[in-house]
Design an enzyme around this catalytic site. Structure first.
Site, PDB file in Angstrom:
ATOM      1  N   GLY A 200      23.219  27.497  36.213  1.00 59.72           N
ATOM      2  CA  GLY A 200      23.200  28.851  35.660  1.00 59.72           C
ATOM      3  C   GLY A 200      24.378  29.637  36.185  1.00 59.72           C
ATOM      4  N   GLY A 202      26.400  32.648  38.126  1.00 62.25           N
ATOM      5  CA  GLY A 202      26.162  33.340  39.388  1.00 62.25           C
ATOM      6  C   GLY A 202      25.468  34.669  39.169  1.00 62.25           C
ATOM      7  N   GLY A 206      22.326  32.775  40.206  1.00 54.65           N
ATOM      8  CA  GLY A 206      22.745  32.920  41.603  1.00 54.65           C
ATOM      9  C   GLY A 206      22.149  34.155  42.245  1.00 54.65           C
ATOM     10  N   GLU A 244      30.026  30.650  53.811  1.00 50.94           N
ATOM     11  CA  GLU A 244      31.326  29.976  53.989  1.00 50.94           C
ATOM     12  C   GLU A 244      32.253  30.525  52.919  1.00 50.94           C
ATOM     13  OE1 GLU A 244      31.820  28.312  56.481  1.00 50.94           O
ATOM     14  OE2 GLU A 244      29.880  27.511  57.106  1.00 50.94           O
ATOM     15  N   CYS A 278      39.724  26.349  50.595  1.00 49.72           N
ATOM     16  CA  CYS A 278      39.590  27.472  51.528  1.00 49.72           C
ATOM     17  C   CYS A 278      40.304  27.183  52.845  1.00 49.72           C
ATOM     18  CB  CYS A 278      38.113  27.733  51.788  1.00 49.72           C
ATOM     19  SG  CYS A 278      37.222  26.226  52.216  1.00 49.72           S
TER      20      CYS A 278
HETATM   21  P1  NDP Z   1      32.727  32.340  43.558  1.00 53.14           P
HETATM   22  O1  NDP Z   1      32.425  33.196  44.722  1.00 53.14           O
HETATM   23  O2  NDP Z   1      33.184  32.948  42.309  1.00 53.14           O
HETATM   24  O3  NDP Z   1      31.441  31.479  43.170  1.00 53.14           O
HETATM   25  C1  NDP Z   1      30.758  30.684  44.105  1.00 53.14           C
HETATM   26  C2  NDP Z   1      29.353  30.463  43.608  1.00 53.14           C
HETATM   27  O4  NDP Z   1      28.661  31.714  43.607  1.00 53.14           O
HETATM   28  C3  NDP Z   1      29.276  29.925  42.180  1.00 53.14           C
HETATM   29  O5  NDP Z   1      28.185  29.035  42.080  1.00 53.14           O
HETATM   30  C4  NDP Z   1      29.018  31.189  41.384  1.00 53.14           C
HETATM   31  O6  NDP Z   1      28.367  30.927  40.163  1.00 53.14           O
HETATM   32  C5  NDP Z   1      28.104  31.936  42.324  1.00 53.14           C
HETATM   33  N1  NDP Z   1      28.010  33.379  42.102  1.00 53.14           N
HETATM   34  C6  NDP Z   1      28.868  34.195  41.448  1.00 53.14           C
HETATM   35  N2  NDP Z   1      28.411  35.476  41.468  1.00 53.14           N
HETATM   36  C7  NDP Z   1      27.247  35.463  42.153  1.00 53.14           C
HETATM   37  C8  NDP Z   1      26.305  36.460  42.533  1.00 53.14           C
HETATM   38  N3  NDP Z   1      26.473  37.738  42.217  1.00 53.14           N
HETATM   39  N4  NDP Z   1      25.213  36.084  43.258  1.00 53.14           N
HETATM   40  C9  NDP Z   1      25.051  34.808  43.608  1.00 53.14           C
HETATM   41  N5  NDP Z   1      25.889  33.813  43.264  1.00 53.14           N
HETATM   42  C10 NDP Z   1      26.986  34.130  42.559  1.00 53.14           C
HETATM   43  O7  NDP Z   1      33.749  31.254  44.109  1.00 53.14           O
HETATM   44  P2  NDP Z   1      34.459  30.105  43.283  1.00 53.14           P
HETATM   45  O8  NDP Z   1      33.443  29.230  42.648  1.00 53.14           O
HETATM   46  O9  NDP Z   1      35.511  30.730  42.449  1.00 53.14           O
HETATM   47  O10 NDP Z   1      35.114  29.250  44.475  1.00 53.14           O
HETATM   48  C11 NDP Z   1      36.311  29.591  45.052  1.00 53.14           C
HETATM   49  C12 NDP Z   1      36.089  30.412  46.309  1.00 53.14           C
HETATM   50  O11 NDP Z   1      35.245  29.725  47.224  1.00 53.14           O
HETATM   51  C13 NDP Z   1      37.380  30.640  47.071  1.00 53.14           C
HETATM   52  O12 NDP Z   1      37.463  31.980  47.474  1.00 53.14           O
HETATM   53  C14 NDP Z   1      37.248  29.747  48.290  1.00 53.14           C
HETATM   54  O13 NDP Z   1      37.954  30.149  49.407  1.00 53.14           O
HETATM   55  C15 NDP Z   1      35.797  29.737  48.531  1.00 53.14           C
HETATM   56  N6  NDP Z   1      35.422  28.520  49.238  1.00 53.14           N
HETATM   57  C16 NDP Z   1      35.058  28.595  50.557  1.00 53.14           C
HETATM   58  C17 NDP Z   1      34.785  27.459  51.276  1.00 53.14           C
HETATM   59  C18 NDP Z   1      34.342  27.524  52.694  1.00 53.14           C
HETATM   60  O14 NDP Z   1      33.673  26.610  53.139  1.00 53.14           O
HETATM   61  N7  NDP Z   1      34.660  28.552  53.450  1.00 53.14           N
HETATM   62  C19 NDP Z   1      34.888  26.150  50.666  1.00 53.14           C
HETATM   63  C20 NDP Z   1      35.257  26.167  49.279  1.00 53.14           C
HETATM   64  C21 NDP Z   1      35.507  27.333  48.600  1.00 53.14           C
HETATM   65  P3  NDP Z   1      29.166  30.544  38.806  1.00 53.14           P
HETATM   66  O15 NDP Z   1      30.535  30.096  39.190  1.00 53.14           O
HETATM   67  O16 NDP Z   1      28.346  29.469  38.237  1.00 53.14           O
HETATM   68  O17 NDP Z   1      29.163  31.782  37.984  1.00 53.14           O
END
Ligand code: NDP
Length: 471
Positions: A200, A202, A206, A244, A278
């Site tokens: 689904g 986010g 989410g 993270e 990241c």
């Molecule tokens: P996002 O923050 O956009 O999304 C991460 C997840 O959160 C997705 O499953 C997304 O859903 C979901 N999400 C989005 N909005 C919400 C909300 N309001 N409430 C709950 N869940 C939500 O990150 P990205 O997917 O674009 O990934 C890239 C980012 O992740 C980069 O900033 C990177 O640095 C970070 N990252 C950090 C790591 C770490 O271990 N520190 C490792 C890898 C990445 P959906 O996409 O399905 O809409």
């Protein structure tokens, strides 16, 4: 076209009640290759209810039983490693080394946690008080697209080790990878409801998970902005959180460095996962004295980083995951020029000879100041900034002058000096001279890179809470 319309809830695949679909793409060709049905709050409620039913029995299983479950999960992932590899290549486009690492990591994550669980002392005595580490409650996990399979496996592995049932909401952009993995893990035969996966967005699934009153713990990996929203939602019911988040790691080249060794390392650390990482070391800090030589060597070293599709085994940099990500990287390259940085290699547009796909030109900026946005914000693509420094103090100051604190790097030849500098860096991890990944070492960030740690015993304890019996 692959149509993914089901979630994995209570030990079986069941239709999503959502009404909207999201398209899935092959980023190397820009072709739509499937659709995923977007589940909404109702499916999250069903999955959480299943996890809640499973929790009492599962949280009281013995560590020995859970070690066996973790080994079954590892075997299930390993048996399906080829299918997992294929799905990552097609839907994410990562080059072979990353795909191999991820496919192997999937199984290894379970074996690593089995090893931790085997030696973990769950109870200890403090005077006459008996302290037992108990599972924190039903867990929720939210994962990003840049290592979807790896994050699902590592979060599930910790939950199983801790004895918590879990509901996982993966990135909607990774639904084919999730499906292949879920089918594989189903084969491990865990008790129904112990792990559940809901596809689904986010914004809907989410946020419903992050706010759900029956979830006791949220483990989130993603951007800092979304992490802040998850943190706020979790606060309403005092969920425990592990966040993270993003990073803007520095790579400090000390002035005693052997450049033959260091320069290939700088590029490898900067271009991890095609720069969509990241932990990438995106700020390269070089002493003024070595600047011209490092610039020349980095530019020449780019010849070792060909861009291309996943099926071409020579590729070391794949496409960006989506059009949106491609646009973001392009806009940062344009911004770098406007801010006054100089493009040493690369620039806007696709690499020569590539007409289709979300491929970008690996780009090195020099004459970068740490106050520029390209040095402060996460670009999440193969774009690196070279920043000169005066002396060791100056290098440490620049490295720490960031909102992030996930992973930094120090490169040089004097081990005492390397450790001295490393100990002064404000990040959850510091890698000295390209040291190998240690899956049992704590992983996580300081400052806006997150809250808490994953992996190994630190990750396990983030899913446990002490209960004291005063006797
Ligand atoms: P996002 O923050 O956009 O999304 C991460 C997840 O959160 C997705 O499953 C997304 O859903 C979901 N999400 C989005 N909005 C919400 C909300 N309001 N409430 C709950 N869940 C939500 O990150 P990205 O997917 O674009 O990934 C890239 C980012 O992740 C980069 O900033 C990177 O640095 C970070 N990252 C950090 C790591 C770490 O271990 N520190 C490792 C890898 C990445 P959906 O996409 O399905 O809409």
């Amino acid at each position: 076209m692959r149509e993914i319309t089901e979630n994995y809830i209570d030990g079986q695949f069941c239709p999503s009640t959502g009404t909207e679909n999201a398209p899935l793409f092959n980023p190397a060709t820009e072709e739509q290759i499937g659709n995923v049905r977007l589940s909404a709050g109702r499916d999250v409620d069903t999955a959480v209810a299943a996890a809640k039913r499973a929790f009492p029995a599962f949280s009281n299983t013995s560590p020995g039983d859970r070690v066996l479950m973790l080994r079954r999960l590892a075997a299930a992932a390993a048996d399906n490693a080829d299918a997992i590899r294929k799905a990552i290549q097609e839907e994410y486009g990562a080059p072979a080394p990353f795909v191999d690492f991820t496919a192997n990591h999937a199984g290894n994550a379970f074996l690593d946690m089995a090893a931790v669980l085997e030696t973990y002392a769950r109870t200890r005595n403090i005077g006459t008080t008996e302290v037992e580490m108990r599972p924190v409650g039903v867990a929720g996990a939210i994962t990003p697209w840049n290592a979807n399979v790896g994050f699902i496996c590592s979060k599930l592995a910790v939950a199983v080790a801790a004895g918590t049932s879990i509901v996982i909401k993966p990135s909607e952009m990774s639904a084919m990878q999730t499906q292949v993995l879920a089918e594989a893990l189903h084969g491990a035969g865990l008790p129904s409801g112990v792990f559940n996966i809901v596809n689904g967005s986010g914004a809907d699934a989410g946020s419903a998970l992050a706010a759900h009153p029956d979830i006791g713990k949220i483990s989130f990996t993603g951007s800092t902005t979304t992490g802040q929203a998850v943190y706020r939602a979790a606060a309403a019911t005092m969920k425990r959180v592990t966040l993270e988040l993003g990073g803007k790691g520095a790579q400090i080249v000390l002035d005693d460095a052997d450049l033959d060794v260091v320069v290939p390392n700088l590029l490898a650390n900067g271009f991890i996962n095609s720069g969509q990482a990241c932990i990438a070391g995106t700020r390269i800090l070089v002493p003024f004295r070595l600047l011209a030589e490092v610039e020349a060597r980095l530019a020449a070293g780019l010849a070792e980083w060909p861009v291309g599709p996943a099926f071409d085994t020579a590729s070391r940099i794949g496409p960006m995951v989506s059009r949106k990500q491609w646009d973001q990287v392009q806009s940062y390259i344009a911004l770098g020029r406007i801010e006054g940085a100089r493009v040493l290699v690369g620039g806007e547009g696709r690499p020569d000879g590539i007409e289709r796909g979300w491929f970008v030109r690996p780009t090195l900026f020099t004459d970068v100041s740490n106050s520029m946005r390209i040095a402060r914000e996460e670009i999440f693509g193969p774009v690196l900034s070279i920043i000169p420094y005066r002396d060791e103090e100056d290098a440490i100051r620049i490295a720490n002058d960031t909102d992030y604190g996930l992973q930094n790097y120090v490169l040089g030849t004097n081990s005492d000096r390397l450790r001295r500098v490393a100990r002064r860096l404000e990040s959850g991890r510091v890698v000295i001279n390209g040291a190998a990944h240690n899956p049992l070492a704590p992983f996580g960030g300081t400052k806006q890179s997150g809250v808490g740690r994953e992996y190994g015993v630190f990750g396990l304890e983030a899913f446990l809470e002490p209960r004291a019996l005063l006797i």
